[in-house]
Motif scaffolding. Structure first.
Motif, short mmCIF file in Angstrom:
data_model
loop_
_atom_site.label_atom_id
_atom_site.label_comp_id
_atom_site.label_asym_id
_atom_site.label_seq_id
_atom_site.Cartn_x
_atom_site.Cartn_y
_atom_site.Cartn_z
N LEU B 49 0.83 -1.20 0.00
CA LEU B 49 0.00 0.00 0.00
C LEU B 49 0.87 1.26 0.00
CD1 LEU B 49 -3.00 0.67 0.03
CD2 LEU B 49 -2.90 0.75 2.52
N ARG B 50 1.92 1.25 0.82
CA ARG B 50 2.84 2.41 0.86
C ARG B 50 3.45 2.65 -0.52
NH1 ARG B 50 4.11 1.18 6.27
NH2 ARG B 50 5.62 -0.40 5.64
N LYS B 51 3.89 1.55 -1.15
CA LYS B 51 4.49 1.66 -2.48
C LYS B 51 3.47 2.20 -3.48
CE LYS B 51 8.11 -1.85 -2.64
NZ LYS B 51 8.51 -3.13 -3.21
N ALA B 52 2.25 1.66 -3.41
CA ALA B 52 1.21 2.07 -4.36
C ALA B 52 0.92 3.56 -4.22
CB ALA B 52 -0.06 1.26 -4.14
N PHE B 53 0.84 4.05 -2.98
CA PHE B 53 0.53 5.47 -2.77
C PHE B 53 1.70 6.38 -3.16
CE2 PHE B 53 -3.20 4.36 -0.04
CZ PHE B 53 -4.12 5.08 -0.78
N ARG B 54 2.93 5.82 -3.09
CA ARG B 54 4.10 6.62 -3.51
C ARG B 54 4.25 6.59 -5.04
NH1 ARG B 54 7.19 4.50 1.22
NH2 ARG B 54 7.94 2.86 -0.15
N GLY B 55 3.41 5.79 -5.70
CA GLY B 55 3.48 5.70 -7.16
C GLY B 55 4.60 4.79 -7.62
N GLU B 56 5.17 4.01 -6.68
CA GLU B 56 6.24 3.08 -7.07
C GLU B 56 5.61 1.83 -7.67
OE1 GLU B 56 8.60 2.19 -3.63
OE2 GLU B 56 8.87 4.32 -3.17
N LYS B 57 6.45 1.09 -8.38
CA LYS B 57 5.94 -0.12 -8.99
C LYS B 57 5.56 -1.10 -7.87
CE LYS B 57 6.68 -2.49 -13.27
NZ LYS B 57 7.53 -2.64 -14.43
N ALA B 58 4.30 -1.46 -7.83
CA ALA B 58 3.82 -2.38 -6.79
C ALA B 58 2.94 -3.43 -7.46
CB ALA B 58 3.02 -1.62 -5.73
N PRO B 59 2.98 -4.66 -6.93
CA PRO B 59 2.18 -5.69 -7.57
C PRO B 59 0.68 -5.45 -7.45
CG PRO B 59 3.19 -6.51 -5.55
CD PRO B 59 3.75 -5.16 -5.79
N GLY B 61 -2.63 -2.54 -5.92
CA GLY B 61 -2.97 -1.15 -5.56
C GLY B 61 -2.75 -0.17 -6.70
N ARG B 62 -3.06 -0.62 -7.91
CA ARG B 62 -2.83 0.26 -9.06
C ARG B 62 -3.75 1.49 -9.02
NH1 ARG B 62 -5.00 -2.14 -14.50
NH2 ARG B 62 -6.19 -0.23 -14.66
N GLY B 63 -3.20 2.58 -9.53
CA GLY B 63 -4.00 3.79 -9.68
C GLY B 63 -4.23 4.58 -8.41
N LEU B 64 -3.71 4.07 -7.25
CA LEU B 64 -4.03 4.75 -5.99
C LEU B 64 -3.33 6.10 -5.85
CD1 LEU B 64 -4.13 1.81 -3.42
CD2 LEU B 64 -6.05 3.08 -4.37
N SER B 65 -2.07 6.18 -6.31
CA SER B 65 -1.36 7.46 -6.16
C SER B 65 -2.03 8.53 -7.02
CB SER B 65 0.13 7.31 -6.50
OG SER B 65 0.28 6.96 -7.84
N LEU B 66 -2.44 8.15 -8.22
CA LEU B 66 -3.12 9.10 -9.10
C LEU B 66 -4.47 9.50 -8.52
CD1 LEU B 66 -3.17 10.59 -11.85
CD2 LEU B 66 -4.26 8.56 -12.82
N LEU B 67 -5.19 8.52 -7.97
CA LEU B 67 -6.50 8.80 -7.37
C LEU B 67 -6.36 9.80 -6.22
CD1 LEU B 67 -9.52 8.14 -6.92
CD2 LEU B 67 -8.81 6.19 -5.55
N LYS B 68 -5.35 9.58 -5.37
CA LYS B 68 -5.11 10.47 -4.23
C LYS B 68 -4.81 11.89 -4.72
CE LYS B 68 -2.47 10.28 0.12
NZ LYS B 68 -2.15 11.65 0.35
N GLU B 69 -3.95 11.95 -5.72
CA GLU B 69 -3.55 13.26 -6.26
C GLU B 69 -4.76 14.00 -6.85
OE1 GLU B 69 -0.32 12.93 -9.15
OE2 GLU B 69 -1.14 14.71 -10.12
N VAL B 70 -5.56 13.29 -7.63
CA VAL B 70 -6.72 13.93 -8.29
C VAL B 70 -7.76 14.36 -7.25
CG1 VAL B 70 -8.66 13.55 -9.88
CG2 VAL B 70 -6.38 12.74 -10.49
N ALA B 71 -8.06 13.45 -6.30
CA ALA B 71 -9.08 13.77 -5.29
C ALA B 71 -8.64 14.95 -4.42
CB ALA B 71 -9.36 12.54 -4.42
#
Lengths: 119, 166
Positions: B49-59, B61-71
């Motif tokens: 989850l941490r990786k996904a939110f940092r936008g790092e390659k994670a297996p 949790g796709r799209g979460l960093s972008l979702l956070k940024e947009v919201a």
């Protein structure tokens, strides 16, 4: 005795049959649209829906349209078309207009649209 | 990116968590639109989850960093809760277009016989529920692309009316 070219041709045919058995029902064309995050941002949902519209309006049966994961190609959105008995063909840089051409020439006509194929 | 495209990312995450039921809730509130996706999947661990939110390659949790940024950049917010028995993601957007939810929903057509997808929408104008288990009863044969078109049209039309084309 068969030549090397003949053996390679038979191998390719067998490999494509194995792939088709894995992915599709007998006689069914399968379209996979890449829905990776990059694809999504580039219009993958629109391309998916363009395939649905084109297949429906032309009353084509036995075509299954599915979501695929990230297709590792530079030019998104991308899709793979698998005709019964044929090897998969991957297209890139798609939009609704290109989808119309692919349905017309490849899915209905059986001839892949070479200019849209991933290089 | 429109809210409906974020919906695709979130439902993919639910399916990758082996969910058997995905519930999508779209509501009008606080001058914006809230999108909530919950599932009964196996969840995502904290490191992923941490990786996904940092936008790092994670297996996962796709799209979460972008979702956070947009919201958050719209003046909204993002909350996330995940355990090994399920996940809930809720994003509030302000001024971000809803997009065509029906177009996004039918992307999961081939998965719907295996995973139940329920979509509820509520605004001051009324409510709407779509349940993938009722597709054949309400719209037609599952194997016909014409049924996909009917579902898409129904969802798009109803949500456009409910949300006033926002």
């Amino acid at each position: 005795m068969k030549s090397i070219a003949d053996i390679n041709a038979i191998r390719e045919e067998m490999q494509s049959k194995v792939l088709i058995r894995d992915n599709t029902k007998e006689g069914e064309t399968h379209v996979f649209v890449g829905m990776g995050t990059t694809g999504l941002q580039s219009g993958a949902v629109e391309v998916f829906n363009a395939f649905v519209d084109e297949i429906t309006s032309r009353l084509v049966k036995n075509v299954r349209i599915s979501r695929a994961g990230n297709m590792d190609v530079k030019d998104q959105p991308a899709a793979e078309v698998v005709l019964p008995g044929k090897a998969p063909v991957t297209y890139a840089g798609l939009n609704a207009e290109k989808v119309k051409v692919i349905v017309e020439k490849h899915i209905l006509g059986g001839e892949p649209v070479t200019e849209y194929i991933v290089k | 990116m429109e809210i409906s495209k974020h919906l695709v990312d979130l439902v993919v995450n639910s399916l990758e968590a082996l969910a058997k039921h995905v519930l999508v809730l779209i509501t009008e509130e606080e001058g914006g639109i809230a999108l909530e996706v919950s599932d009964d999947g196996v969840g995502i661990n904290e490191e992923e989850l941490r990786k996904a939110f940092r936008g790092e390659k994670a297996p996962r949790g796709r799209g979460l960093s972008l979702l956070k940024e947009v919201a958050e950049s719209s003046g909204g917010s993002l909350s996330y809760a995940s355990t090994e028995r399920g996940t809930v993601v809720r994003a509030l957007f302000r001024g971000v277009p809803l997009g065509q939810v029906g177009d996004a929903l039918i992307v999961f057509w081939q998965e719907m016989p295996i995973t139940v997808i329920t979509l509820s929408a509520v605004t001051g104008k009324g409510g709407y529920v779509f349940d993938s288990r009722l597709i054949e009863t309400k719209y037609g044969s599952y194997t016909d692309t014409e049924t996909m078109v009917k579902v898409r049209k129904d969802v798009n039309y109803t949500l456009t009316n409910l949300f006033g084309g926002k």
